[in-house]
Design a protein around this motif. Structure first.
Motif, PDB file in Angstrom:
ATOM      1  N   PRO A  60       0.696  -1.382   0.102  1.00 21.20           N
ATOM      2  CA  PRO A  60       0.014   0.075  -0.196  1.00 21.20           C
ATOM      3  C   PRO A  60       0.757   1.440  -0.109  1.00 21.20           C
ATOM      4  N   THR A  61       2.099   1.126  -0.100  1.00 19.02           N
ATOM      5  CA  THR A  61       3.149   2.267  -0.033  1.00 19.02           C
ATOM      6  C   THR A  61       3.267   3.088  -1.280  1.00 19.02           C
ATOM      7  N   ASN A  62       4.165   4.005  -1.297  1.00 19.87           N
ATOM      8  CA  ASN A  62       4.350   4.782  -2.469  1.00 19.87           C
ATOM      9  C   ASN A  62       5.801   4.166  -3.039  1.00 19.87           C
ATOM     10  N   GLN A  63       6.366   3.192  -2.351  1.00 17.56           N
ATOM     11  CA  GLN A  63       7.764   2.809  -2.919  1.00 17.56           C
ATOM     12  C   GLN A  63       7.681   1.108  -3.183  1.00 17.56           C
ATOM     13  N   THR A  64       8.490   0.893  -4.079  1.00 14.76           N
ATOM     14  CA  THR A  64       8.481  -0.464  -4.466  1.00 14.76           C
ATOM     15  C   THR A  64       9.417  -1.273  -2.794  1.00 14.76           C
ATOM     16  N   ILE A  65       8.643  -2.572  -2.738  1.00 14.74           N
ATOM     17  CA  ILE A  65       9.206  -3.387  -1.689  1.00 14.74           C
ATOM     18  C   ILE A  65       9.293  -4.522  -2.102  1.00 14.74           C
ATOM     19  N   THR A  66      10.778  -5.027  -1.366  1.00 16.23           N
ATOM     20  CA  THR A  66      11.171  -6.483  -1.960  1.00 16.23           C
ATOM     21  C   THR A  66      10.722  -7.069  -0.449  1.00 16.23           C
ATOM     22  N   VAL A  67      10.086  -8.074  -0.729  1.00 21.13           N
ATOM     23  CA  VAL A  67       9.789  -9.039   0.471  1.00 21.13           C
ATOM     24  C   VAL A  67      10.704 -10.307   0.678  1.00 21.13           C
ATOM     25  N   LYS A  68      11.401 -10.644   1.607  1.00 16.63           N
ATOM     26  CA  LYS A  68      12.187 -11.775   1.704  1.00 16.63           C
ATOM     27  C   LYS A  68      11.732 -12.728   2.352  1.00 16.63           C
ATOM     28  N   THR A  69      11.500 -14.130   1.995  1.00 19.60           N
ATOM     29  CA  THR A  69      10.994 -15.121   2.394  1.00 19.60           C
ATOM     30  C   THR A  69      11.808 -16.245   2.979  1.00 19.60           C
ATOM     31  N   THR A  70      11.526 -16.680   3.878  1.00 20.65           N
ATOM     32  CA  THR A  70      12.214 -17.885   4.786  1.00 20.65           C
ATOM     33  C   THR A  70      11.165 -18.966   5.011  1.00 20.65           C
TER      34      THR A  70
END
Length: 325
Positions: A60-70
């Motif tokens: 929902p933000t105004n910047q690209t987000i990288t989500v890390k997964t483990t």
């Protein structure tokens, strides 16, 4: 094929003032045990079966987000709390076949501002059926586009339980308490009891009471009672009996531990030894005990002074009063 749940999963955080930078919605399948309102995946799959599950990630933000997964196998934290975030290694003697090895997921997912994306998790069951349950979680944490952290105190943990063949009460090994040692927990003196759940089952709403009684002087004893414990399958953890202001007395003790869960109840009785060196070290570095000890010494000294003054006064002034009479 799928019913999408409308329940978001809460993020774990150590800073309540921060705001979550992304949201997630697990898409629970129709065959999810317990229905589609659980908030986690609870599946019963046949040996060698393949299945794909998904989690929607919303930015929902105004910047690209990288989500890390483990993917983390469930462990049990101190005093009986299921932990899906720990990266501590698990002994193969306790969990020979971790459930996390059956799941495959991309290490990261990039989500553009104001958009959503699906995270796909593939499940490949082993060729041979396993007993009991495999418990794990898919952890998701937000990372900035350049590797800088964006609210990285937040980690979403979406539970995954894989159900194998049922373990009957008759075939349960039941908990074990192999060792006790004196030590410190967060710099506070404690007796630490190792607890092992060797069975591939959850032990929920469990109760544990422990009493140590000195075999020579029963006045010296230590007690602990825990309720509403939740213990992960095939896991080990510590139960901490905090000493507080109690002095640790060396000697031979009888330990009686009583454990009760929905599955069974058991009593463990054994002899444990507290050495003189261990007791001296713990007492010396137990700040609460040392403060209490100093206070008692001051009060004792004050009382002694008052007694001496009273005796002196009675001896010299009381006797004169008698002579005058």
């Amino acid at each position: 094929m799928f019913n999408q749940t409308t329940q978001s999963i809460s993020a774990a955080t150590s800073d309540d003032k921060q705001k979550v930078t992304f949201m997630i919605y697990p898409e629970l399948p129709k065959d999810n045990l317990g229905g589609n309102k659980l908030g986690y995946f609870n599946l019963r799959l046949k040996p060698s079966a393949d299945k794909t599950i998904r989690i929607k990630v919303i930015n929902p933000t105004n910047q690209t987000i990288t989500v890390k997964t483990t993917i983390r196998d469930a462990q049990t934290a101190d005093n009986g709390r299921i932990d899906y975030l720990s990266a501590a290694p698990i002994s193969k003697h306790i969990l020979a076949q971790p459930g996390s090895q059956f799941l495959t997921v991309k290490p990261q997912l990039t989500v553009k501002p104001g958009t959503e994306k699906w995270l796909t998790i593939k499940i490949k069951m082993p060729g041979n059926a396993f007993k009991g349950k495999k418990a794990m979680a898919i952890n998701l944490s937000a990372m900035g586009p350049t590797g800088g952290s964006v609210n990285n105190r937040y980690v979403y943990a979406v539970g995954v339980t894989l159900n194998g063949t049922k373990v009957t009460k008759k075939h349960l090994n039941r908990i074990e308490m192999p060792k006790m040692q004196a030590g410190f927990v967060h710099k506070k003196a404690a007796l630490q009891f190792k607890v092992l759940n060797p069975d591939p089952v959850f032990l929920k709403k469990s109760q544990l009471s422990i009493k140590l009684t000195n075999q020579k002087i029963s006045f010296f004893n230590y007690k602990l009672g825990l309720k509403k414990m939740h213990i992960a399958p095939n896991s080990k953890f510590n139960v901490n009996l905090m000493l507080g202001g109690q002095r640790l007395v060396p000697g031979t003790y009888t330990m009686v531990a009583k454990f009760k869960s929905d599955q069974y109840k058991i009593q463990i009785k054994k002899t444990v030894q507290i050495t003189k060196n261990s007791a001296n070290y713990i007492n010396k570095h137990n700040i609460i005990y040392q403060r209490k000890r100093k206070l008692i010494l001051k009060i004792s000294a004050l009382l002694l002074i008052m007694i001496i003054i009273s005796i002196y006064y009675f001896k010299f002034h009381g006797s004169k009063g008698l002579e005058n009479d």
